[in-house]
Design a protein around this motif. Structure first.
Motif, PDB file in Angstrom:
ATOM      1  N   CYS A   1       0.698  -1.323   0.089  1.00 53.17           N
ATOM      2  CA  CYS A   1      -0.033   0.077  -0.085  1.00 53.17           C
ATOM      3  C   CYS A   1       0.870   1.118   0.099  1.00 53.17           C
ATOM      4  CB  CYS A   1      -0.900  -0.121   1.082  1.00 53.17           C
ATOM      5  SG  CYS A   1      -2.566  -1.252   0.892  1.00 53.17           S
ATOM      6  N   LYS A   2       1.848   1.410   0.773  1.00 53.97           N
ATOM      7  CA  LYS A   2       2.764   2.437   0.825  1.00 53.97           C
ATOM      8  C   LYS A   2       3.431   2.696  -0.562  1.00 53.97           C
ATOM      9  CE  LYS A   2       4.152   2.194   5.851  1.00 53.97           C
ATOM     10  NZ  LYS A   2       5.232   1.738   6.656  1.00 53.97           N
ATOM     11  N   ARG A   3       4.104   1.611  -1.032  1.00 52.72           N
ATOM     12  CA  ARG A   3       4.754   1.806  -2.366  1.00 52.72           C
ATOM     13  C   ARG A   3       3.731   2.087  -3.434  1.00 52.72           C
ATOM     14  NH1 ARG A   3       9.605  -2.764  -3.141  1.00 52.72           N
ATOM     15  NH2 ARG A   3      10.699  -2.604  -1.206  1.00 52.72           N
ATOM     16  N   ALA A   4       2.298   1.523  -3.449  1.00 52.15           N
ATOM     17  CA  ALA A   4       1.353   2.035  -4.376  1.00 52.15           C
ATOM     18  C   ALA A   4       0.763   3.186  -4.231  1.00 52.15           C
ATOM     19  CB  ALA A   4       0.305   0.902  -4.565  1.00 52.15           C
ATOM     20  N   GLU A   5       1.087   4.010  -3.056  1.00 51.45           N
ATOM     21  CA  GLU A   5       0.426   5.279  -2.683  1.00 51.45           C
ATOM     22  C   GLU A   5      -0.982   4.970  -2.486  1.00 51.45           C
ATOM     23  OE1 GLU A   5       2.030   7.972  -5.297  1.00 51.45           O
ATOM     24  OE2 GLU A   5       3.939   8.455  -4.064  1.00 51.45           O
ATOM     25  N   VAL A   6      -1.306   4.004  -2.035  1.00 46.53           N
ATOM     26  CA  VAL A   6      -2.754   3.485  -1.698  1.00 46.53           C
ATOM     27  C   VAL A   6      -3.113   3.695  -0.345  1.00 46.53           C
ATOM     28  CG1 VAL A   6      -4.672   1.883  -2.069  1.00 46.53           C
ATOM     29  CG2 VAL A   6      -2.937   2.297  -3.873  1.00 46.53           C
ATOM     30  N   ASP A   7      -4.119   4.409   0.194  1.00 51.41           N
ATOM     31  CA  ASP A   7      -4.304   4.555   1.537  1.00 51.41           C
ATOM     32  C   ASP A   7      -4.950   3.002   2.142  1.00 51.41           C
ATOM     33  OD1 ASP A   7      -5.210   4.928   4.279  1.00 51.41           O
ATOM     34  OD2 ASP A   7      -6.814   6.234   3.705  1.00 51.41           O
ATOM     35  N   LYS A   8      -3.920   2.478   3.180  1.00 52.63           N
ATOM     36  CA  LYS A   8      -4.056   1.124   3.532  1.00 52.63           C
ATOM     37  C   LYS A   8      -5.759   0.893   4.270  1.00 52.63           C
ATOM     38  CE  LYS A   8      -2.044   1.489   8.133  1.00 52.63           C
ATOM     39  NZ  LYS A   8      -0.917   1.126   8.782  1.00 52.63           N
ATOM     40  N   GLN A   9      -6.064   2.198   4.802  1.00 46.96           N
ATOM     41  CA  GLN A   9      -7.586   1.983   5.499  1.00 46.96           C
ATOM     42  C   GLN A   9      -8.608   2.165   4.579  1.00 46.96           C
ATOM     43  OE1 GLN A   9      -7.299   1.321   8.572  1.00 46.96           O
ATOM     44  NE2 GLN A   9      -5.469   1.923   9.487  1.00 46.96           N
ATOM     45  N   ILE A  10      -8.516   2.303   3.458  1.00 49.16           N
ATOM     46  CA  ILE A  10      -9.920   2.715   2.634  1.00 49.16           C
ATOM     47  C   ILE A  10     -10.470   1.219   2.453  1.00 49.16           C
ATOM     48  CG2 ILE A  10      -8.809   4.573   1.274  1.00 49.16           C
ATOM     49  CD1 ILE A  10      -8.562   2.620  -1.272  1.00 49.16           C
ATOM     50  N   SER A  11     -11.768   1.081   2.610  1.00 50.61           N
ATOM     51  CA  SER A  11     -12.712  -0.142   2.446  1.00 50.61           C
ATOM     52  C   SER A  11     -12.551  -0.593   1.059  1.00 50.61           C
ATOM     53  CB  SER A  11     -14.006   0.110   2.824  1.00 50.61           C
ATOM     54  OG  SER A  11     -14.557   1.174   1.754  1.00 50.61           O
ATOM     55  N   PRO A  12     -12.717  -1.856   0.788  1.00 45.54           N
ATOM     56  CA  PRO A  12     -12.655  -2.438  -0.362  1.00 45.54           C
ATOM     57  C   PRO A  12     -13.429  -1.916  -1.726  1.00 45.54           C
ATOM     58  CG  PRO A  12     -12.662  -4.052   1.197  1.00 45.54           C
ATOM     59  CD  PRO A  12     -12.825  -2.899   2.013  1.00 45.54           C
ATOM     60  N   ASP A  13     -14.813  -1.378  -1.157  1.00 46.39           N
ATOM     61  CA  ASP A  13     -15.631  -0.859  -2.233  1.00 46.39           C
ATOM     62  C   ASP A  13     -15.218   0.607  -2.802  1.00 46.39           C
ATOM     63  OD1 ASP A  13     -16.124   0.544  -0.014  1.00 46.39           O
ATOM     64  OD2 ASP A  13     -18.427  -0.251   0.091  1.00 46.39           O
ATOM     65  N   GLU A  14     -14.040   1.052  -2.046  1.00 46.71           N
ATOM     66  CA  GLU A  14     -13.587   2.431  -2.524  1.00 46.71           C
ATOM     67  C   GLU A  14     -12.325   2.369  -3.078  1.00 46.71           C
ATOM     68  OE1 GLU A  14     -13.329   4.056   1.627  1.00 46.71           O
ATOM     69  OE2 GLU A  14     -14.914   5.484   1.138  1.00 46.71           O
TER      70      GLU A  14
END
Length: 290
Positions: free
Chosen positions: A197-210
């Protein structure tokens, strides 16, 4: 150090480093209480010792402790595998399972399971079990002599997961956030799920449907990059972990030339003091609250 076992990605890194033993031979086998030791002769490298701790890890070691009397399991392995030629060593998909493809007069599969309580299985060329360290009965398979060996069923292999497959897994998931999906359903474990998630710059806390299609694309890209990186891993030591790749935003206290030598420092049976566990629990709670 609280690390006791290895993840799927870590096993993949270790096996990349062990490719030099292919075309070598098994020269001796020792069975201690909690581990098996294979003495190997590797081409151009000479004697090598491979430590196998079922349910925990495998790694090269320099320490050899031979018991006075070999166990019955050890004697069986010696009977079939003494001077056996190592045709190949590989990981089954992205599972925590190592397979040694061996040949003597006949072909054998020496299988090491590193999940759950772990097991070591010797099977013939048709995958019929000759012997095993433990007899186990699972819902969908039986581990005992004369039974056919079946690999555990798996829905996903992160080594070849596509954007479409990953998107479907995430969208169908009922987990709290995307990091948990990567950790449990794609089987990366917590450390590498967060790292992805860090490397992809994706918030690890976002829900799957987001999770957007662009997020999925970036995650798959990072997974592919990690696979290239673990071809030539090093041992990165952190407070509670040893990883084959550097972790984003953290500074390693030590780095070894190979991941095998780093894993060999683990003592999987060392018990932490109850006070230390409580302190770690409080520290984690404070971190989560912050």
């Amino acid at each position: 150090m609280s690390k006791k076992a290895i993840s799927s990605l870590e096993l993949s890194a270790l096996i990349h480093e062990l490719q030099f033993i292919v075309k070598g031979k098994v020269s001796q086998i020792y069975h201690l209480k909690d581990e098996l030791l294979l003495q190997l002769h590797a081409p151009g490298k000479g004697k090598q010792l491979l430590k196998i701790v079922p349910g925990k890890f495998i790694c090269l070691t320099k320490e050899k402790e031979a018991p006075i009397r070999p166990s019955g399991f050890c004697m069986q392995l010696r009977k079939y595998l003494d001077n056996a030629f190592i045709k190949d060593i590989y990981q089954h998909d992205s599972e925590r399972i190592v397979i040694f493809d061996l040949e003597k007069k006949d072909r054998f599969f020496f299988i090491v399971e590193l999940f759950s309580k772990g097991n070591i299985i010797l099977a013939d060329k048709n995958h019929v079990i000759i012997t095993s360290l433990e007899r186990q009965i699972w819902k969908d398979r039986v581990i005992k002599p004369h039974e056919k060996y079946f690999f555990p069923k798996s829905d996903v292999n992160w080594k070849n997961v596509t954007e479409k497959q990953l998107s479907t897994i995430i969208k169908k998931s009922e987990k709290k956030n995307v990091a948990i999906v990567l950790a449990t359903e794609v089987r990366f474990g917590g450390v590498y799920a967060e790292e992805i998630c860090k490397r992809a710059e994706v918030d690890k806390q976002i829900s799957p449907d987001e999770v957007s299609s662009n997020d999925v694309k970036k995650i798959v890209g990072v997974i592919k990059d990690l696979q290239k990186e673990i071809i030539d891993p090093k041992g990165h030591f952190y407070e509670n972990d040893i990883t084959p790749v550097p972790l984003t935003g953290l500074e390693a206290t030590k780095v070894t030339n190979t991941y095998n030598e780093a894993i060999n420092t683990i003592n999987p049976f060392e018990k932490a003091s109850p006070y230390e566990k409580k302190i770690k629990g409080f520290e984690k709670r404070i971190e989560e609250q912050e």
